[in-house]
Design an enzyme around this catalytic site. Structure first.
Site, PDB file in Angstrom:
ATOM      1  N   ALA A 106       0.772  -1.242   0.000  1.00 56.26           N
ATOM      2  CA  ALA A 106       0.000   0.000   0.000  1.00 56.26           C
ATOM      3  C   ALA A 106       0.801   1.288   0.000  1.00 56.26           C
ATOM      4  CB  ALA A 106      -0.952   0.007   1.195  1.00 56.26           C
ATOM      5  N   ALA A 107       1.922   1.344   0.704  1.00 54.81           N
ATOM      6  CA  ALA A 107       2.641   2.614   0.882  1.00 54.81           C
ATOM      7  C   ALA A 107       3.129   3.158  -0.463  1.00 54.81           C
ATOM      8  CB  ALA A 107       3.815   2.407   1.821  1.00 54.81           C
ATOM      9  N   GLY A 144      -1.483   6.148  -2.077  1.00 60.87           N
ATOM     10  CA  GLY A 144      -2.378   6.790  -3.034  1.00 60.87           C
ATOM     11  C   GLY A 144      -3.591   5.945  -3.359  1.00 60.87           C
ATOM     12  N   LYS A 145      -3.362   4.670  -3.640  1.00 62.40           N
ATOM     13  CA  LYS A 145      -4.479   3.784  -3.985  1.00 62.40           C
ATOM     14  C   LYS A 145      -5.334   3.471  -2.751  1.00 62.40           C
ATOM     15  CE  LYS A 145      -1.885   1.848  -7.874  1.00 62.40           C
ATOM     16  NZ  LYS A 145      -0.685   2.701  -7.691  1.00 62.40           N
ATOM     17  N   CYS A 197       3.773  -0.899 -12.578  1.00 63.23           N
ATOM     18  CA  CYS A 197       4.149   0.262 -13.393  1.00 63.23           C
ATOM     19  C   CYS A 197       5.339  -0.107 -14.263  1.00 63.23           C
ATOM     20  CB  CYS A 197       4.448   1.489 -12.514  1.00 63.23           C
ATOM     21  SG  CYS A 197       5.736   1.216 -11.272  1.00 63.23           S
TER      22      CYS A 197
END
Length: 439
Positions: free
Chosen positions: A109-110, A113-114, A230
Protein backbone atom coordinates in the site's frame (compact mmCIF):
# COMPACT_ATOMS: atom_id res chain seq x y z
CA UNK A 1 18.03 10.43 -20.77
CA UNK A 2 20.11 7.28 -21.26
CA UNK A 3 17.77 4.31 -21.19
CA UNK A 4 19.04 0.79 -20.41
CA UNK A 5 19.99 -1.14 -23.56
CA UNK A 6 18.01 -4.18 -22.43
CA UNK A 7 14.92 -2.03 -21.98
CA UNK A 8 15.31 -0.40 -25.41
CA UNK A 9 15.57 -3.77 -27.13
CA UNK A 10 12.55 -5.05 -25.25
CA UNK A 11 10.36 -2.08 -26.19
CA UNK A 12 11.41 -2.17 -29.85
CA UNK A 13 10.27 -5.76 -30.04
CA UNK A 14 7.10 -5.12 -28.05
CA UNK A 15 5.89 -1.94 -29.79
CA UNK A 16 7.36 -2.35 -33.28
CA UNK A 17 5.99 0.59 -35.35
CA UNK A 18 4.94 2.42 -32.20
CA UNK A 19 8.41 2.42 -30.67
CA UNK A 20 9.55 5.79 -32.06
CA UNK A 21 6.42 7.52 -30.73
CA UNK A 22 6.98 5.82 -27.37
CA UNK A 23 10.61 6.92 -27.27
CA UNK A 24 9.65 10.52 -28.08
CA UNK A 25 7.64 10.74 -24.84
CA UNK A 26 10.91 10.79 -22.87
CA UNK A 27 11.47 14.29 -24.24
CA UNK A 28 8.11 15.43 -22.86
CA UNK A 29 7.30 16.47 -19.31
CA UNK A 30 5.56 14.01 -17.04
CA UNK A 31 1.81 14.23 -16.58
CA UNK A 32 0.84 15.28 -13.09
CA UNK A 33 -2.50 14.74 -11.40
CA UNK A 34 -4.57 15.33 -8.30
CA UNK A 35 -7.53 13.32 -7.04
CA UNK A 36 -10.28 15.13 -5.15
CA UNK A 37 -10.87 13.67 -1.68
CA UNK A 38 -14.61 13.07 -1.84
CA UNK A 39 -14.64 12.09 1.84
CA UNK A 40 -14.29 15.82 2.54
CA UNK A 41 -15.68 17.64 -0.47
CA UNK A 42 -17.60 16.83 -3.63
CA UNK A 43 -15.89 17.24 -6.98
CA UNK A 44 -18.45 19.92 -7.89
CA UNK A 45 -17.77 21.95 -4.76
CA UNK A 46 -14.00 21.54 -5.08
CA UNK A 47 -14.06 22.94 -8.60
CA UNK A 48 -15.88 26.01 -7.28
CA UNK A 49 -13.12 26.90 -4.82
CA UNK A 50 -9.88 25.66 -6.37
CA UNK A 51 -7.60 28.22 -8.05
CA UNK A 52 -5.97 25.50 -10.19
CA UNK A 53 -6.45 25.11 -13.92
CA UNK A 54 -7.63 21.50 -14.14
CA UNK A 55 -8.49 19.05 -16.89
CA UNK A 56 -10.46 15.87 -16.21
CA UNK A 57 -8.69 12.50 -16.32
CA UNK A 58 -11.04 10.35 -18.43
CA UNK A 59 -10.78 7.05 -16.53
CA UNK A 60 -11.81 8.39 -13.12
CA UNK A 61 -14.57 10.71 -11.91
CA UNK A 62 -12.49 12.51 -9.29
CA UNK A 63 -9.07 12.88 -10.95
CA UNK A 64 -7.63 15.86 -12.80
CA UNK A 65 -4.49 16.79 -14.69
CA UNK A 66 -2.78 19.77 -13.11
CA UNK A 67 -0.18 22.21 -14.41
CA UNK A 68 0.50 23.86 -11.05
CA UNK A 69 4.12 23.21 -10.10
CA UNK A 70 3.63 23.13 -6.32
CA UNK A 71 0.14 21.81 -5.46
CA UNK A 72 1.46 20.53 -2.11
CA UNK A 73 1.97 24.13 -0.96
CA UNK A 74 -1.65 25.25 -1.25
CA UNK A 75 -3.80 25.43 1.94
CA UNK A 76 -6.39 23.10 0.38
CA UNK A 77 -3.72 20.38 0.34
CA UNK A 78 -3.17 20.80 4.09
CA UNK A 79 -6.92 20.47 4.57
CA UNK A 80 -6.77 17.11 2.78
CA UNK A 81 -9.07 18.20 -0.05
CA UNK A 82 -6.98 16.42 -2.68
CA UNK A 83 -4.24 13.85 -3.07
CA UNK A 84 -1.38 14.26 -5.53
CA UNK A 85 -1.22 11.16 -7.72
CA UNK A 86 0.14 10.17 -11.13
CA UNK A 87 -2.86 9.85 -13.51
CA UNK A 88 -2.20 6.24 -14.61
CA UNK A 89 -1.93 5.15 -10.98
CA UNK A 90 -5.57 6.12 -10.44
CA UNK A 91 -6.79 3.28 -12.67
CA UNK A 92 -6.31 0.10 -10.54
CA UNK A 93 -8.66 1.19 -7.72
CA UNK A 94 -11.26 2.27 -10.30
CA UNK A 95 -11.12 -1.21 -11.84
CA UNK A 96 -11.40 -2.92 -8.45
CA UNK A 97 -14.58 -0.98 -7.55
CA UNK A 98 -14.56 -1.43 -3.75
CA UNK A 99 -17.75 -0.29 -2.07
CA UNK A 100 -18.85 0.52 1.45
CA UNK A 101 -19.97 -3.01 2.29
CA UNK A 102 -16.68 -4.67 1.35
CA UNK A 103 -13.80 -6.10 3.28
CA UNK A 104 -10.90 -4.80 1.18
CA UNK A 105 -7.13 -5.27 1.33
CA UNK A 106 -4.46 -3.12 -0.32
CA UNK A 107 -1.50 -5.45 0.02
CA UNK A 108 1.47 -3.30 -1.06
CA UNK A 109 0.00 0.00 0.00
CA UNK A 110 2.64 2.61 0.88
CA UNK A 111 2.78 5.54 0.34
CA UNK A 112 -0.98 5.18 0.10
CA UNK A 113 -2.38 6.79 -3.03
CA UNK A 114 -4.48 3.78 -3.98
CA UNK A 115 -5.45 3.23 -0.34
CA UNK A 116 -6.79 6.78 -0.09
CA UNK A 117 -8.70 6.26 -3.34
CA UNK A 118 -10.21 2.99 -2.12
CA UNK A 119 -11.25 4.62 1.17
CA UNK A 120 -13.09 7.36 -0.72
CA UNK A 121 -14.83 4.82 -2.95
CA UNK A 122 -15.86 2.87 0.17
CA UNK A 123 -17.02 6.12 1.83
CA UNK A 124 -14.59 5.34 4.66
CA UNK A 125 -16.83 2.43 5.63
CA UNK A 126 -16.73 -1.36 5.50
CA UNK A 127 -13.30 -2.70 6.39
CA UNK A 128 -10.22 -1.37 4.58
CA UNK A 129 -6.85 -2.86 5.45
CA UNK A 130 -3.58 -1.46 4.08
CA UNK A 131 -0.34 -3.43 4.40
CA UNK A 132 3.27 -2.79 3.54
CA UNK A 133 6.38 -4.63 4.66
CA UNK A 134 8.47 -1.44 4.55
CA UNK A 135 8.09 0.18 7.96
CA UNK A 136 9.63 3.47 6.83
CA UNK A 137 7.24 3.83 3.89
CA UNK A 138 4.31 3.14 6.19
CA UNK A 139 4.99 6.41 8.00
CA UNK A 140 4.10 8.24 4.78
CA UNK A 141 0.92 6.17 4.41
CA UNK A 142 -0.21 6.97 7.95
CA UNK A 143 0.49 10.67 7.46
CA UNK A 144 -1.49 10.64 4.21
CA UNK A 145 -4.36 8.77 5.88
CA UNK A 146 -4.53 11.39 8.62
CA UNK A 147 -4.35 14.21 6.09
CA UNK A 148 -7.19 12.70 4.06
CA UNK A 149 -9.28 12.28 7.22
CA UNK A 150 -9.60 8.49 7.12
CA UNK A 151 -11.30 6.99 10.17
CA UNK A 152 -11.89 3.34 9.32
CA UNK A 153 -8.43 2.34 8.10
CA UNK A 154 -6.37 -0.51 9.54
CA UNK A 155 -2.65 -0.42 8.73
CA UNK A 156 -0.50 -3.56 8.90
CA UNK A 157 3.24 -4.08 8.70
CA UNK A 158 3.39 -7.83 8.13
CA UNK A 159 4.42 -10.60 5.76
CA UNK A 160 1.94 -11.93 3.24
CA UNK A 161 2.11 -15.45 4.69
CA UNK A 162 0.88 -14.14 8.05
CA UNK A 163 -1.86 -12.15 6.34
CA UNK A 164 -2.96 -15.26 4.46
CA UNK A 165 -3.23 -17.21 7.70
CA UNK A 166 -5.33 -14.59 9.55
CA UNK A 167 -7.44 -13.29 6.65
CA UNK A 168 -7.96 -16.63 4.92
CA UNK A 169 -11.14 -16.41 2.75
CA UNK A 170 -12.25 -13.13 4.37
CA UNK A 171 -11.44 -10.49 1.70
CA UNK A 172 -13.94 -9.31 -0.92
CA UNK A 173 -11.68 -6.92 -2.84
CA UNK A 174 -7.92 -7.36 -3.10
CA UNK A 175 -5.49 -4.90 -4.68
CA UNK A 176 -1.97 -6.10 -5.48
CA UNK A 177 0.01 -3.17 -6.81
CA UNK A 178 3.06 -5.35 -6.99
CA UNK A 179 6.66 -4.31 -6.38
CA UNK A 180 8.15 -4.25 -9.86
CA UNK A 181 11.11 -3.18 -12.01
CA UNK A 182 9.47 0.21 -12.55
CA UNK A 183 10.06 0.61 -16.28
CA UNK A 184 7.15 3.05 -16.47
CA UNK A 185 8.81 5.34 -13.91
CA UNK A 186 12.05 6.07 -15.79
CA UNK A 187 10.85 9.53 -16.82
CA UNK A 188 9.22 10.40 -13.51
CA UNK A 189 11.95 9.37 -11.05
CA UNK A 190 15.64 10.00 -11.67
CA UNK A 191 16.72 6.99 -9.62
CA UNK A 192 14.38 4.53 -11.37
CA UNK A 193 16.95 3.63 -14.05
CA UNK A 194 19.75 2.96 -11.57
CA UNK A 195 17.36 0.87 -9.46
CA UNK A 196 16.38 -1.09 -12.59
CA UNK A 197 20.00 -1.85 -13.38
CA UNK A 198 20.77 -2.88 -9.80
CA UNK A 199 17.58 -4.88 -9.18
CA UNK A 200 16.80 -7.11 -12.14
CA UNK A 201 13.48 -8.29 -13.56
CA UNK A 202 14.11 -11.86 -12.43
CA UNK A 203 14.24 -10.75 -8.79
CA UNK A 204 10.94 -8.91 -9.19
CA UNK A 205 9.32 -11.95 -10.80
CA UNK A 206 10.43 -14.12 -7.89
CA UNK A 207 8.99 -11.62 -5.39
CA UNK A 208 5.69 -11.36 -7.27
CA UNK A 209 5.28 -15.14 -7.39
CA UNK A 210 5.94 -15.30 -3.66
CA UNK A 211 3.20 -12.73 -3.06
CA UNK A 212 0.70 -14.57 -5.26
CA UNK A 213 1.56 -17.92 -3.66
CA UNK A 214 0.33 -16.59 -0.33
CA UNK A 215 -2.09 -13.75 -0.68
CA UNK A 216 -4.62 -15.17 -3.16
CA UNK A 217 -5.88 -17.39 -0.33
CA UNK A 218 -7.40 -14.34 1.41
CA UNK A 219 -10.10 -14.06 -1.28
CA UNK A 220 -13.61 -14.97 -0.24
CA UNK A 221 -15.89 -16.73 -2.70
CA UNK A 222 -16.86 -14.35 -5.54
CA UNK A 223 -14.01 -12.08 -4.44
CA UNK A 224 -12.17 -9.90 -6.92
CA UNK A 225 -8.50 -9.01 -7.31
CA UNK A 226 -6.77 -6.34 -9.36
CA UNK A 227 -3.10 -6.94 -10.07
CA UNK A 228 -1.13 -3.95 -11.34
CA UNK A 229 2.42 -2.81 -12.00
CA UNK A 230 4.15 0.26 -13.39
CA UNK A 231 6.33 -1.74 -15.75
CA UNK A 232 6.10 -2.91 -19.39
CA UNK A 233 7.71 -6.37 -19.71
CA UNK A 234 5.54 -9.46 -20.02
CA UNK A 235 7.38 -11.42 -17.30
CA UNK A 236 5.95 -9.24 -14.52
CA UNK A 237 2.57 -8.74 -16.19
CA UNK A 238 0.83 -11.24 -18.47
CA UNK A 239 3.06 -14.12 -17.35
CA UNK A 240 2.25 -13.31 -13.74
CA UNK A 241 -1.49 -13.40 -14.47
CA UNK A 242 -1.10 -16.84 -16.02
CA UNK A 243 0.82 -17.92 -12.93
CA UNK A 244 -1.99 -16.68 -10.67
CA UNK A 245 -4.66 -18.45 -12.72
CA UNK A 246 -2.72 -21.70 -12.49
CA UNK A 247 -2.54 -21.30 -8.70
CA UNK A 248 -6.22 -20.65 -8.08
CA UNK A 249 -9.63 -20.85 -9.75
CA UNK A 250 -9.60 -17.31 -11.12
CA UNK A 251 -11.34 -15.89 -14.18
CA UNK A 252 -10.14 -12.87 -16.13
CA UNK A 253 -12.52 -9.94 -16.50
CA UNK A 254 -12.41 -8.47 -20.00
CA UNK A 255 -12.02 -4.73 -19.43
CA UNK A 256 -12.98 -2.02 -21.89
CA UNK A 257 -10.20 -0.70 -24.08
CA UNK A 258 -10.95 3.02 -24.06
CA UNK A 259 -9.15 6.31 -23.40
CA UNK A 260 -6.07 4.98 -25.24
CA UNK A 261 -5.85 1.71 -23.28
CA UNK A 262 -4.23 -1.18 -25.12
CA UNK A 263 -4.98 -4.90 -24.68
CA UNK A 264 -2.32 -7.11 -23.20
CA UNK A 265 0.22 -9.09 -25.18
CA UNK A 266 -1.49 -12.36 -26.12
CA UNK A 267 -4.02 -11.58 -23.37
CA UNK A 268 -6.79 -9.34 -24.67
CA UNK A 269 -8.67 -9.00 -21.36
CA UNK A 270 -6.02 -6.99 -19.50
CA UNK A 271 -5.04 -3.34 -19.91
CA UNK A 272 -1.74 -1.74 -20.84
CA UNK A 273 -1.15 2.00 -20.53
CA UNK A 274 1.56 3.43 -22.76
CA UNK A 275 2.62 7.11 -22.51
CA UNK A 276 2.51 7.65 -26.28
CA UNK A 277 -1.17 6.60 -26.42
CA UNK A 278 -2.59 8.56 -23.46
CA UNK A 279 -1.69 11.31 -21.01
CA UNK A 280 -0.06 9.24 -18.30
CA UNK A 281 2.97 7.09 -17.58
CA UNK A 282 3.33 3.34 -17.92
CA UNK A 283 0.98 0.92 -16.19
CA UNK A 284 -0.47 -2.56 -16.44
CA UNK A 285 -3.68 -3.81 -14.82
CA UNK A 286 -5.64 -7.04 -14.78
CA UNK A 287 -8.87 -7.89 -12.94
CA UNK A 288 -9.77 -11.41 -11.90
CA UNK A 289 -12.66 -12.99 -10.01
CA UNK A 290 -12.59 -15.99 -7.71
CA UNK A 291 -15.29 -18.55 -8.34
CA UNK A 292 -16.27 -20.33 -5.11
CA UNK A 293 -18.99 -20.36 -2.47
CA UNK A 294 -19.30 -17.09 -0.56
CA UNK A 295 -18.66 -17.35 3.17
CA UNK A 296 -20.48 -14.80 5.32
CA UNK A 297 -17.96 -13.16 7.63
CA UNK A 298 -19.20 -12.00 11.02
CA UNK A 299 -17.81 -8.57 11.87
CA UNK A 300 -17.61 -7.00 15.29
CA UNK A 301 -19.68 -3.80 15.52
CA UNK A 302 -19.86 -3.47 19.31
CA UNK A 303 -19.46 -0.12 21.09
CA UNK A 304 -18.28 1.08 24.49
CA UNK A 305 -17.97 4.26 26.53
CA UNK A 306 -15.12 6.73 25.93
CA UNK A 307 -12.57 7.54 28.66
CA UNK A 308 -13.85 10.19 31.08
CA UNK A 309 -11.33 12.83 30.00
CA UNK A 310 -12.28 12.35 26.35
CA UNK A 311 -15.97 12.55 27.23
CA UNK A 312 -15.35 15.82 29.07
CA UNK A 313 -13.49 17.21 26.02
CA UNK A 314 -16.33 16.22 23.69
CA UNK A 315 -18.95 17.75 25.98
CA UNK A 316 -17.01 21.01 25.99
CA UNK A 317 -16.01 21.19 22.33
CA UNK A 318 -18.16 19.03 20.04
CA UNK A 319 -21.76 19.59 19.00
CA UNK A 320 -22.38 15.83 19.33
CA UNK A 321 -20.18 13.22 21.04
CA UNK A 322 -18.41 10.56 19.01
CA UNK A 323 -19.65 7.00 19.45
CA UNK A 324 -18.27 3.55 18.77
CA UNK A 325 -15.54 1.28 20.08
CA UNK A 326 -12.88 3.31 21.89
CA UNK A 327 -9.49 1.76 22.57
CA UNK A 328 -6.73 3.11 24.78
CA UNK A 329 -3.13 2.13 23.99
CA UNK A 330 -0.94 3.39 26.82
CA UNK A 331 -2.08 7.03 26.86
CA UNK A 332 -3.37 7.22 23.26
CA UNK A 333 -7.07 6.98 22.43
CA UNK A 334 -8.39 5.48 19.19
CA UNK A 335 -11.88 5.16 17.76
CA UNK A 336 -11.77 1.81 16.03
CA UNK A 337 -13.38 1.08 12.63
CA UNK A 338 -17.16 0.69 12.78
CA UNK A 339 -16.78 -2.88 11.45
CA UNK A 340 -13.88 -4.96 12.70
CA UNK A 341 -12.15 -8.24 11.91
CA UNK A 342 -10.16 -10.28 14.41
CA UNK A 343 -6.57 -9.46 13.45
CA UNK A 344 -4.90 -11.32 16.31
CA UNK A 345 -1.44 -12.47 15.29
CA UNK A 346 -0.81 -9.63 12.84
CA UNK A 347 1.42 -6.60 13.36
CA UNK A 348 -1.12 -3.76 13.48
CA UNK A 349 0.48 -0.30 13.43
CA UNK A 350 -2.73 1.73 13.13
CA UNK A 351 -6.26 0.61 13.93
CA UNK A 352 -8.83 3.29 13.24
CA UNK A 353 -8.89 6.99 14.11
CA UNK A 354 -6.28 8.43 16.46
CA UNK A 355 -8.20 10.90 18.61
CA UNK A 356 -5.58 12.16 21.02
CA UNK A 357 -3.67 11.66 24.25
CA UNK A 358 -4.79 11.32 27.86
CA UNK A 359 -2.80 13.67 30.08
CA UNK A 360 -2.86 13.85 33.90
CA UNK A 361 -6.08 15.86 34.10
CA UNK A 362 -7.13 16.54 30.53
CA UNK A 363 -7.52 15.12 27.03
CA UNK A 364 -5.29 16.61 24.32
CA UNK A 365 -6.84 16.24 20.83
CA UNK A 366 -4.71 15.04 17.93
CA UNK A 367 -4.17 16.70 14.58
CA UNK A 368 -5.74 13.57 13.06
CA UNK A 369 -8.90 14.24 15.05
CA UNK A 370 -9.15 17.77 13.65
CA UNK A 371 -8.67 16.64 10.06
CA UNK A 372 -11.39 13.97 10.31
CA UNK A 373 -14.06 16.28 11.73
CA UNK A 374 -16.47 18.52 9.88
CA UNK A 375 -16.73 22.21 10.68
CA UNK A 376 -20.28 21.84 12.03
CA UNK A 377 -19.18 19.11 14.47
CA UNK A 378 -17.18 21.59 16.56
CA UNK A 379 -18.69 24.34 18.72
CA UNK A 380 -15.98 26.96 18.15
CA UNK A 381 -14.38 27.46 14.76
CA UNK A 382 -12.24 30.07 13.05
CA UNK A 383 -12.52 30.10 9.27
CA UNK A 384 -10.11 31.77 6.84
CA UNK A 385 -10.33 32.05 3.08
CA UNK A 386 -7.80 30.10 1.05
CA UNK A 387 -5.90 33.24 0.05
CA UNK A 388 -5.79 34.79 3.55
CA UNK A 389 -2.37 35.55 5.02
CA UNK A 390 -3.57 34.11 8.34
CA UNK A 391 -3.75 30.65 6.76
CA UNK A 392 -0.10 30.79 5.77
CA UNK A 393 0.83 32.04 9.24
CA UNK A 394 -1.13 29.19 10.79
CA UNK A 395 0.55 26.58 8.58
CA UNK A 396 3.92 28.04 9.60
CA UNK A 397 3.00 27.51 13.27
CA UNK A 398 2.81 31.23 14.05
CA UNK A 399 0.53 32.85 16.65
CA UNK A 400 -2.37 34.70 15.00
CA UNK A 401 -4.26 37.80 16.07
CA UNK A 402 -7.96 37.40 15.21
CA UNK A 403 -11.48 37.33 16.59
CA UNK A 404 -12.66 34.18 18.31
CA UNK A 405 -14.12 32.47 21.36
CA UNK A 406 -12.06 31.31 24.32
CA UNK A 407 -10.98 27.68 24.29
CA UNK A 408 -10.26 25.09 21.62
CA UNK A 409 -11.13 26.23 18.11
CA UNK A 410 -11.16 24.20 14.92
CA UNK A 411 -9.18 26.24 12.39
CA UNK A 412 -10.61 25.97 8.87
CA UNK A 413 -9.77 27.10 5.36
CA UNK A 414 -12.78 27.73 3.12
CA UNK A 415 -14.86 25.80 5.65
CA UNK A 416 -12.57 22.74 5.87
CA UNK A 417 -10.49 21.90 8.96
CA UNK A 418 -6.71 22.24 8.93
CA UNK A 419 -6.03 21.87 12.65
CA UNK A 420 -6.58 23.05 16.22
CA UNK A 421 -5.91 26.36 17.90
CA UNK A 422 -6.51 27.61 21.43
CA UNK A 423 -8.00 31.10 21.63
CA UNK A 424 -7.60 33.62 24.45
CA UNK A 425 -7.34 37.44 24.74
CA UNK A 426 -7.39 38.14 20.99
CA UNK A 427 -4.70 35.58 20.18
CA UNK A 428 -4.93 32.13 18.64
CA UNK A 429 -2.30 29.84 20.13
CA UNK A 430 -1.15 27.69 17.24
CA UNK A 431 -1.46 23.92 17.76
CA UNK A 432 -0.43 22.93 14.24
CA UNK A 433 2.13 20.07 14.45
CA UNK A 434 5.64 21.38 13.89
CA UNK A 435 6.63 18.35 11.78
CA UNK A 436 3.91 19.29 9.26
CA UNK A 437 4.94 22.96 9.13
CA UNK A 438 4.77 24.73 5.77
CA UNK A 439 8.28 25.71 4.71
Amino acid sequence: MKLPVKFIEQMKEQLKDGYEDFLATYDHKTHRGIRVNTLKISVEDFLKITPFDLKAIPWTDDGFYIEEERPAKHPHYFAGLYYIQEPSAMLPAVLLEPDENDTALDLCAAPGGKTMQMAAMMKDSGVLIANDINNHRLKALIRNAELMGLRNLVVLNDKQENIRRVLNHKVDKLLIDAPCSGEGMFKKHDDAISAYEDYDVEACVSMQKSILDDVLEVLNGQGQVVYSTCTFNTYENEDMIRYAMNKKSLSLVDMKKEHGFEPGIDMKEVIRLYPHLLDGEGHFAAKLTYEDDYEEIRLDESANQPPELLQAFMDENLTEPLEGMFRVVKDKVFLMPSKRLDLSGLKVVKNGWFLGVLKKNRFEPSHAMALSLKKDQVKRTINFSGDAIEVIKYLKCETISCDGEKGYNLVCVDGHPIGWGKYASGKLKNLYPSQWRLS
